[in-house]
Design an enzyme around this catalytic site. Structure first.
Site, PDB file in Angstrom:
ATOM      1  N   GLU A  54       0.802  -1.221   0.000  1.00  0.00           N
ATOM      2  CA  GLU A  54       0.000   0.000   0.000  1.00  0.00           C
ATOM      3  C   GLU A  54       0.838   1.276   0.000  1.00  0.00           C
ATOM      4  O   GLU A  54       1.800   1.407   0.753  1.00  0.00           O
ATOM      5  CB  GLU A  54      -0.909  -0.011   1.228  1.00  0.00           C
ATOM      6  CG  GLU A  54      -1.980   1.054   1.193  1.00  0.00           C
ATOM      7  CD  GLU A  54      -3.183   0.657   2.023  1.00  0.00           C
ATOM      8  OE1 GLU A  54      -4.155   0.153   1.427  1.00  0.00           O
ATOM      9  OE2 GLU A  54      -3.140   0.819   3.253  1.00  0.00           O
ATOM     10  N   LYS A  56       0.586   4.787   1.160  1.00  0.00           N
ATOM     11  CA  LYS A  56      -0.262   5.477   2.137  1.00  0.00           C
ATOM     12  C   LYS A  56       0.572   6.458   2.948  1.00  0.00           C
ATOM     13  O   LYS A  56       1.531   6.059   3.606  1.00  0.00           O
ATOM     14  CB  LYS A  56      -0.917   4.436   3.066  1.00  0.00           C
ATOM     15  CG  LYS A  56      -1.713   5.029   4.202  1.00  0.00           C
ATOM     16  CD  LYS A  56      -2.599   4.001   4.874  1.00  0.00           C
ATOM     17  CE  LYS A  56      -1.841   2.966   5.676  1.00  0.00           C
ATOM     18  NZ  LYS A  56      -2.754   2.100   6.440  1.00  0.00           N
ATOM     19  N   LYS A 116      -7.916   2.644  -3.324  1.00  0.00           N
ATOM     20  CA  LYS A 116      -8.341   2.531  -1.928  1.00  0.00           C
ATOM     21  C   LYS A 116      -9.026   3.832  -1.540  1.00  0.00           C
ATOM     22  O   LYS A 116      -8.387   4.871  -1.385  1.00  0.00           O
ATOM     23  CB  LYS A 116      -7.112   2.267  -1.053  1.00  0.00           C
ATOM     24  CG  LYS A 116      -7.423   1.914   0.394  1.00  0.00           C
ATOM     25  CD  LYS A 116      -7.670   0.421   0.557  1.00  0.00           C
ATOM     26  CE  LYS A 116      -7.796   0.017   2.004  1.00  0.00           C
ATOM     27  NZ  LYS A 116      -6.508  -0.046   2.702  1.00  0.00           N
ATOM     28  N   GLU A 165     -14.738  -5.442   1.391  1.00  0.00           N
ATOM     29  CA  GLU A 165     -14.110  -5.463   2.716  1.00  0.00           C
ATOM     30  C   GLU A 165     -15.127  -5.625   3.833  1.00  0.00           C
ATOM     31  O   GLU A 165     -16.140  -4.921   3.878  1.00  0.00           O
ATOM     32  CB  GLU A 165     -13.322  -4.175   2.928  1.00  0.00           C
ATOM     33  CG  GLU A 165     -12.551  -4.148   4.239  1.00  0.00           C
ATOM     34  CD  GLU A 165     -11.671  -2.931   4.358  1.00  0.00           C
ATOM     35  OE1 GLU A 165     -10.575  -2.938   3.752  1.00  0.00           O
ATOM     36  OE2 GLU A 165     -12.064  -1.970   5.038  1.00  0.00           O
ATOM     37  N   ASN A 186     -10.670  -6.981   7.146  1.00  0.00           N
ATOM     38  CA  ASN A 186      -9.872  -5.942   7.813  1.00  0.00           C
ATOM     39  C   ASN A 186      -9.904  -6.208   9.317  1.00  0.00           C
ATOM     40  O   ASN A 186     -10.956  -6.150   9.941  1.00  0.00           O
ATOM     41  CB  ASN A 186     -10.447  -4.557   7.497  1.00  0.00           C
ATOM     42  CG  ASN A 186      -9.489  -3.443   7.874  1.00  0.00           C
ATOM     43  OD1 ASN A 186      -8.649  -3.605   8.754  1.00  0.00           O
ATOM     44  ND2 ASN A 186      -9.620  -2.305   7.218  1.00  0.00           N
ATOM     45  N   GLU A 216      -6.170  -8.220   5.845  1.00  0.00           N
ATOM     46  CA  GLU A 216      -5.720  -6.824   5.878  1.00  0.00           C
ATOM     47  C   GLU A 216      -5.527  -6.329   7.308  1.00  0.00           C
ATOM     48  O   GLU A 216      -6.276  -6.699   8.203  1.00  0.00           O
ATOM     49  CB  GLU A 216      -6.781  -5.915   5.229  1.00  0.00           C
ATOM     50  CG  GLU A 216      -7.287  -6.332   3.871  1.00  0.00           C
ATOM     51  CD  GLU A 216      -8.480  -5.476   3.461  1.00  0.00           C
ATOM     52  OE1 GLU A 216      -8.496  -4.269   3.744  1.00  0.00           O
ATOM     53  OE2 GLU A 216      -9.423  -6.043   2.883  1.00  0.00           O
ATOM     54  N   SER A 217      -4.552  -5.461   7.493  1.00  0.00           N
ATOM     55  CA  SER A 217      -4.305  -4.705   8.735  1.00  0.00           C
ATOM     56  C   SER A 217      -3.662  -5.530   9.849  1.00  0.00           C
ATOM     57  O   SER A 217      -4.016  -6.680  10.074  1.00  0.00           O
ATOM     58  CB  SER A 217      -5.584  -4.060   9.285  1.00  0.00           C
ATOM     59  OG  SER A 217      -6.053  -3.066   8.422  1.00  0.00           O
TER      60      SER A 217
END
Length: 260
Positions: A54, A56, A116, A165, A186, A216-217
């Site tokens: 990502e 970001k 995103k 998501e 997530n 994710e995350s």
């Protein structure tokens, strides 16, 4: 109002402003003329775990993550170190993203890009195609089932993949009642930022074999990645760990368990 609702509200205002500059009918024509991007889903279905890296700068929970932020350089590095896809933040207020980052990256890398953002209007789907994205993110907690289904169909009709998501088992049930081909779990609750690293394992059991599964995350170590491999994830989406690390090749090797 939760942070997610705040972001959604600001995004609706953003879209309304964009429509005054470029009406939907004109945007759809541009999308029809835009060349077909590489397949996001096919990239994630390759053998071994796929990494979505990502781009970001900031997040509401962590503030500024990358003060020296050069999105194109970061994206090129991701491609060089073996990312199979790149996630690009385009939300400007809370993540300090920009549509221009996605457009520029699309012009210089060959691997698929995920836009995103917090999609609350089909306008943003056509916009994603024009900007060069291969896929969009749809967040189940932001959309009712009617909107989720409509947005999925719009994206698929114009050749974009969709990462749907979810943040709970209940949301996963909803996601699997619509034509979801890629589901993302997530581990971070976007309303209160709490983390539940057991979510992927729980939700993976609900997901049919043909559906691509993305974790994710909160994935920071080789052990975290190994755990996602064990449960059968097809891909992981990594943002903060890469953004904070000065040597992305070394970080990739560490996460893959290849570092000495």
């Amino acid at each position: 109002m939760s942070i997610l609702q705040e972001i959604a509200s600001k995004t609706k205002a953003r879209v309304a402003k964009s429509k005054t500059t470029l009406p939907l009918a004109q945007l759809i024509k541009l999308a029809e003329q835009t060349k077909q991007p590489p397949s996001f889903k096919a990239a994630l279905k390759q053998p071994n775990l796929s990494f979505i890296c990502e781009v970001k700068k900031a997040s509401p929970s962590k503030g500024v993550i990358a003060p020296d932020f050069k999105p194109l350089d970061i994206a090129k590095t991701y491609e060089q170190v073996g990312a199979r896809a790149i996630s690009v933040l385009t939300e400007p207020f809370y993540f300090q993203g920009a549509d221009a980052y996605l457009k520029e990256i699309a012009e210089h890398v060959k691997i698929p890009l995920l836009r995103k953002d917090f999609i609350v209007d089909e306008y943003m789907i056509y916009e994603a195609k024009v900007l060069g994205a291969s896929a969009i993110l749809l967040i189940v907690s932001l959309l009712d089932q009617t909107a989720l289904t409509r947005y999925l169909n719009v994206a698929h009709d114009i050749g974009l993949d969709v990462l749907v998501e979810v943040h709970s088992e209940a949301e996963a049930e909803l996601a699997l009642q619509v034509p979801t081909r890629i589901i993302g779990v997530n581990h971070r609750n976007l309303s209160d930022f709490t983390m539940d690293m057991t979510l992927s394992e729980k939700i993976k059991k609900q997901v049919p074999a043909g559906c691509v599964f993305v974790a994710e995350s909160g994935l920071h170590t080789g052990a975290d990645i190994h755990a996602m491999r064990v449960i059968g994830a097809d891909a992981v989406l990594i943002g903060e760990s890469f953004m904070r690390h000065p040597d992305k090749a070394a970080k990739m090797a560490e996460l893959k368990g290849e570092s000495s």
